[in-house]
Design a protein around this motif. Structure first.
Motif, PDB file in Angstrom:
ATOM      1  N   TYR A  92       0.826  -1.211   0.000  1.00 34.79           N
ATOM      2  CA  TYR A  92       0.000   0.000   0.000  1.00 34.79           C
ATOM      3  C   TYR A  92       0.859   1.260   0.000  1.00 34.79           C
ATOM      4  N   GLU A  93       0.275   2.341  -0.489  1.00 33.06           N
ATOM      5  CA  GLU A  93       0.963   3.620  -0.607  1.00 33.06           C
ATOM      6  C   GLU A  93       1.481   4.132   0.736  1.00 33.06           C
ATOM      7  N   SER A  94       0.781   3.838   1.813  1.00 34.25           N
ATOM      8  CA  SER A  94       1.176   4.309   3.148  1.00 34.25           C
ATOM      9  C   SER A  94       2.483   3.691   3.644  1.00 34.25           C
ATOM     10  N   GLY A  95       2.878   2.545   3.043  1.00 32.61           N
ATOM     11  CA  GLY A  95       4.049   1.808   3.517  1.00 32.61           C
ATOM     12  C   GLY A  95       3.673   0.485   4.155  1.00 32.61           C
ATOM     13  N   LEU A  96       2.394   0.164   4.152  1.00 33.66           N
ATOM     14  CA  LEU A  96       1.874  -1.070   4.725  1.00 33.66           C
ATOM     15  C   LEU A  96       1.985  -2.209   3.712  1.00 33.66           C
ATOM     16  N   SER A  97       2.365  -3.371   4.197  1.00 36.71           N
ATOM     17  CA  SER A  97       2.345  -4.601   3.407  1.00 36.71           C
ATOM     18  C   SER A  97       1.456  -5.594   4.146  1.00 36.71           C
ATOM     19  N   ILE A  98       0.521  -6.184   3.415  1.00 31.40           N
ATOM     20  CA  ILE A  98      -0.349  -7.202   4.004  1.00 31.40           C
ATOM     21  C   ILE A  98      -0.177  -8.476   3.212  1.00 31.40           C
ATOM     22  N   ARG A 110      -3.071 -20.778   8.312  1.00 34.41           N
ATOM     23  CA  ARG A 110      -3.837 -19.749   7.619  1.00 34.41           C
ATOM     24  C   ARG A 110      -3.816 -18.495   8.482  1.00 34.41           C
ATOM     25  N   ALA A 111      -3.212 -17.434   7.951  1.00 35.35           N
ATOM     26  CA  ALA A 111      -3.068 -16.211   8.750  1.00 35.35           C
ATOM     27  C   ALA A 111      -2.932 -14.993   7.843  1.00 35.35           C
ATOM     28  N   VAL A 112      -3.141 -13.837   8.448  1.00 41.33           N
ATOM     29  CA  VAL A 112      -2.916 -12.555   7.788  1.00 41.33           C
ATOM     30  C   VAL A 112      -1.780 -11.875   8.522  1.00 41.33           C
ATOM     31  N   GLY A 113      -0.794 -11.388   7.770  1.00 37.23           N
ATOM     32  CA  GLY A 113       0.336 -10.686   8.355  1.00 37.23           C
ATOM     33  C   GLY A 113       0.372  -9.237   7.911  1.00 37.23           C
ATOM     34  N   PHE A 114       0.768  -8.359   8.813  1.00 35.86           N
ATOM     35  CA  PHE A 114       0.925  -6.935   8.525  1.00 35.86           C
ATOM     36  C   PHE A 114       2.382  -6.571   8.762  1.00 35.86           C
ATOM     37  N   LYS A 115       2.966  -5.815   7.843  1.00 40.72           N
ATOM     38  CA  LYS A 115       4.306  -5.268   8.053  1.00 40.72           C
ATOM     39  C   LYS A 115       4.268  -3.798   7.698  1.00 40.72           C
ATOM     40  N   LEU A 116       4.931  -2.999   8.530  1.00 35.71           N
ATOM     41  CA  LEU A 116       4.974  -1.555   8.351  1.00 35.71           C
ATOM     42  C   LEU A 116       6.377  -1.134   7.957  1.00 35.71           C
ATOM     43  N   ALA A 117       6.486  -0.396   6.856  1.00 28.67           N
ATOM     44  CA  ALA A 117       7.782   0.119   6.420  1.00 28.67           C
ATOM     45  C   ALA A 117       8.282   1.144   7.427  1.00 28.67           C
ATOM     46  N   GLU A 118       9.590   1.203   7.559  1.00 34.36           N
ATOM     47  CA  GLU A 118      10.184   2.163   8.482  1.00 34.36           C
ATOM     48  C   GLU A 118       9.760   3.580   8.108  1.00 34.36           C
ATOM     49  N   GLY A 119       9.371   4.362   9.109  1.00 33.63           N
ATOM     50  CA  GLY A 119       9.000   5.750   8.883  1.00 33.63           C
ATOM     51  C   GLY A 119       7.508   5.990   8.778  1.00 33.63           C
ATOM     52  N   VAL A 142      14.103  -1.040  10.125  1.00 32.78           N
ATOM     53  CA  VAL A 142      13.278  -1.624  11.183  1.00 32.78           C
ATOM     54  C   VAL A 142      11.878  -1.874  10.621  1.00 32.78           C
ATOM     55  N   ILE A 143      11.477  -3.134  10.643  1.00 32.99           N
ATOM     56  CA  ILE A 143      10.143  -3.532  10.202  1.00 32.99           C
ATOM     57  C   ILE A 143       9.319  -3.787  11.454  1.00 32.99           C
ATOM     58  N   ARG A 144       8.103  -3.291  11.472  1.00 28.69           N
ATOM     59  CA  ARG A 144       7.183  -3.616  12.549  1.00 28.69           C
ATOM     60  C   ARG A 144       6.131  -4.548  11.971  1.00 28.69           C
ATOM     61  N   GLY A 145       5.839  -5.627  12.682  1.00 30.23           N
ATOM     62  CA  GLY A 145       4.908  -6.604  12.149  1.00 30.23           C
ATOM     63  C   GLY A 145       3.943  -7.139  13.184  1.00 30.23           C
ATOM     64  N   SER A 146       2.816  -7.642  12.679  1.00 28.83           N
ATOM     65  CA  SER A 146       1.808  -8.280  13.498  1.00 28.83           C
ATOM     66  C   SER A 146       1.040  -9.248  12.608  1.00 28.83           C
TER      67      SER A 146
END
Length: 154
Positions: A92-98, A110-119, A142-146
Protein backbone atom coordinates in the motif's frame (compact mmCIF):
# COMPACT_ATOMS: atom_id res chain seq x y z
CA UNK A 1 3.39 -6.77 -16.69
CA UNK A 2 4.99 -8.45 -13.65
CA UNK A 3 7.99 -6.76 -12.05
CA UNK A 4 10.64 -9.11 -10.62
CA UNK A 5 11.79 -7.69 -7.29
CA UNK A 6 15.57 -7.40 -7.11
CA UNK A 7 16.80 -7.70 -3.53
CA UNK A 8 20.45 -7.03 -4.41
CA UNK A 9 19.77 -3.67 -6.08
CA UNK A 10 16.71 -2.30 -4.26
CA UNK A 11 14.57 0.00 -6.38
CA UNK A 12 11.37 1.90 -5.56
CA UNK A 13 9.97 1.22 -9.05
CA UNK A 14 6.18 1.09 -8.79
CA UNK A 15 6.20 2.57 -5.28
CA UNK A 16 7.24 6.14 -6.07
CA UNK A 17 3.98 7.70 -4.85
CA UNK A 18 4.54 6.40 -1.31
CA UNK A 19 5.90 8.93 1.21
CA UNK A 20 8.16 6.09 2.44
CA UNK A 21 8.97 4.68 -1.03
CA UNK A 22 12.57 3.76 -0.17
CA UNK A 23 11.63 1.92 3.01
CA UNK A 24 8.69 0.20 1.29
CA UNK A 25 11.02 -0.89 -1.51
CA UNK A 26 13.33 -2.33 1.15
CA UNK A 27 10.41 -4.15 2.76
CA UNK A 28 9.38 -5.58 -0.62
CA UNK A 29 13.00 -6.62 -1.31
CA UNK A 30 13.19 -8.26 2.14
CA UNK A 31 10.19 -10.44 1.20
CA UNK A 32 11.78 -11.26 -2.17
CA UNK A 33 15.02 -12.35 -0.50
CA UNK A 34 13.13 -14.52 2.00
CA UNK A 35 11.19 -16.41 -0.69
CA UNK A 36 14.27 -16.81 -2.87
CA UNK A 37 16.38 -18.20 -0.02
CA UNK A 38 13.72 -20.38 1.61
CA UNK A 39 11.75 -21.65 -1.41
CA UNK A 40 13.87 -20.71 -4.48
CA UNK A 41 10.86 -18.64 -5.60
CA UNK A 42 11.28 -15.50 -7.71
CA UNK A 43 9.12 -12.79 -6.10
CA UNK A 44 7.36 -10.62 -8.63
CA UNK A 45 4.61 -8.03 -8.26
CA UNK A 46 2.11 -6.34 -10.54
CA UNK A 47 0.44 -2.95 -10.36
CA UNK A 48 -2.62 -3.29 -8.12
CA UNK A 49 -4.94 -1.96 -10.81
CA UNK A 50 -3.89 -4.87 -13.06
CA UNK A 51 -4.83 -7.51 -10.46
CA UNK A 52 -7.92 -6.13 -8.68
CA UNK A 53 -9.03 -9.65 -7.75
CA UNK A 54 -6.00 -9.97 -5.44
CA UNK A 55 -6.67 -6.64 -3.72
CA UNK A 56 -10.35 -7.59 -3.42
CA UNK A 57 -9.44 -10.98 -1.91
CA UNK A 58 -7.30 -9.39 0.80
CA UNK A 59 -9.88 -6.66 1.42
CA UNK A 60 -12.70 -9.19 1.74
CA UNK A 61 -10.74 -11.36 4.19
CA UNK A 62 -9.89 -8.33 6.37
CA UNK A 63 -13.50 -7.13 6.34
CA UNK A 64 -15.04 -10.54 7.09
CA UNK A 65 -12.51 -11.62 9.72
CA UNK A 66 -11.95 -8.39 11.67
CA UNK A 67 -14.12 -5.68 10.09
CA UNK A 68 -10.97 -3.89 8.88
CA UNK A 69 -11.00 -1.59 5.86
CA UNK A 70 -7.59 -0.30 4.73
CA UNK A 71 -7.79 3.38 3.79
CA UNK A 72 -4.48 3.54 1.91
CA UNK A 73 -4.32 3.06 -1.87
CA UNK A 74 -2.95 -0.33 -3.00
CA UNK A 75 0.09 0.02 -5.27
CA UNK A 76 1.18 -3.55 -6.02
CA UNK A 77 0.04 -7.11 -5.44
CA UNK A 78 1.14 -10.67 -6.05
CA UNK A 79 -0.18 -14.18 -5.55
CA UNK A 80 1.78 -17.45 -5.68
CA UNK A 81 1.98 -20.94 -4.19
CA UNK A 82 5.05 -22.26 -2.36
CA UNK A 83 5.33 -25.42 -0.28
CA UNK A 84 1.55 -25.94 -0.18
CA UNK A 85 0.84 -22.34 0.88
CA UNK A 86 -1.00 -19.80 -1.22
CA UNK A 87 0.56 -16.41 -0.51
CA UNK A 88 -1.17 -13.17 -1.49
CA UNK A 89 0.58 -9.85 -0.91
CA UNK A 90 -0.63 -6.28 -1.28
CA UNK A 91 1.72 -3.30 -0.87
CA UNK A 92 0.00 0.00 0.00
CA UNK A 93 0.96 3.62 -0.61
CA UNK A 94 1.18 4.31 3.15
CA UNK A 95 4.05 1.81 3.52
CA UNK A 96 1.87 -1.07 4.73
CA UNK A 97 2.34 -4.60 3.41
CA UNK A 98 -0.35 -7.20 4.00
CA UNK A 99 0.04 -10.88 3.25
CA UNK A 100 -2.48 -13.67 3.43
CA UNK A 101 -0.95 -17.11 4.01
CA UNK A 102 -3.45 -19.83 3.23
CA UNK A 103 -2.61 -23.52 3.38
CA UNK A 104 -4.05 -25.40 0.42
CA UNK A 105 -4.67 -28.46 2.58
CA UNK A 106 -7.37 -28.44 5.25
CA UNK A 107 -6.08 -27.87 8.75
CA UNK A 108 -2.88 -26.11 7.64
CA UNK A 109 -1.57 -22.65 8.51
CA UNK A 110 -3.84 -19.75 7.62
CA UNK A 111 -3.07 -16.21 8.75
CA UNK A 112 -2.92 -12.56 7.79
CA UNK A 113 0.34 -10.69 8.35
CA UNK A 114 0.93 -6.94 8.52
CA UNK A 115 4.31 -5.27 8.05
CA UNK A 116 4.97 -1.55 8.35
CA UNK A 117 7.78 0.12 6.42
CA UNK A 118 10.18 2.16 8.48
CA UNK A 119 9.00 5.75 8.88
CA UNK A 120 5.27 5.13 8.61
CA UNK A 121 2.79 5.52 11.43
CA UNK A 122 0.65 2.58 12.46
CA UNK A 123 -2.55 2.95 10.41
CA UNK A 124 -5.54 4.05 12.46
CA UNK A 125 -7.52 0.99 11.36
CA UNK A 126 -4.86 -1.29 12.91
CA UNK A 127 -3.52 0.74 15.83
CA UNK A 128 -6.08 -0.19 18.48
CA UNK A 129 -6.35 -3.84 17.40
CA UNK A 130 -2.78 -5.10 17.14
CA UNK A 131 0.56 -4.87 18.88
CA UNK A 132 3.52 -4.65 16.50
CA UNK A 133 6.84 -6.36 17.13
CA UNK A 134 10.07 -4.91 15.73
CA UNK A 135 12.47 -6.76 13.45
CA UNK A 136 15.69 -5.44 11.92
CA UNK A 137 16.44 -5.99 8.25
CA UNK A 138 19.51 -5.00 6.23
CA UNK A 139 17.21 -4.23 3.31
CA UNK A 140 14.30 -2.57 5.11
CA UNK A 141 15.70 -1.06 8.31
CA UNK A 142 13.28 -1.62 11.18
CA UNK A 143 10.14 -3.53 10.20
CA UNK A 144 7.18 -3.62 12.55
CA UNK A 145 4.91 -6.60 12.15
CA UNK A 146 1.81 -8.28 13.50
CA UNK A 147 -0.62 -11.01 12.43
CA UNK A 148 -3.83 -12.83 13.17
CA UNK A 149 -4.97 -16.39 12.48
CA UNK A 150 -7.79 -16.85 9.98
CA UNK A 151 -10.92 -18.57 11.21
CA UNK A 152 -13.00 -18.57 7.99
CA UNK A 153 -12.66 -20.48 4.73
CA UNK A 154 -11.44 -18.48 1.75
Amino acid sequence: MPYIVNYEDVSPDGLESSPVAGALAGLRANEARYYRNKYDHVFSVEPAEDVPELVDRVSRILKEERDIVISSRPLEATDFVVDGLRMTYVFYESGLSINVMYSIEDGGKRAVGFKLAEGMEIPEELASRFKFARQKSKLAGVIRGSFFVLKGEY
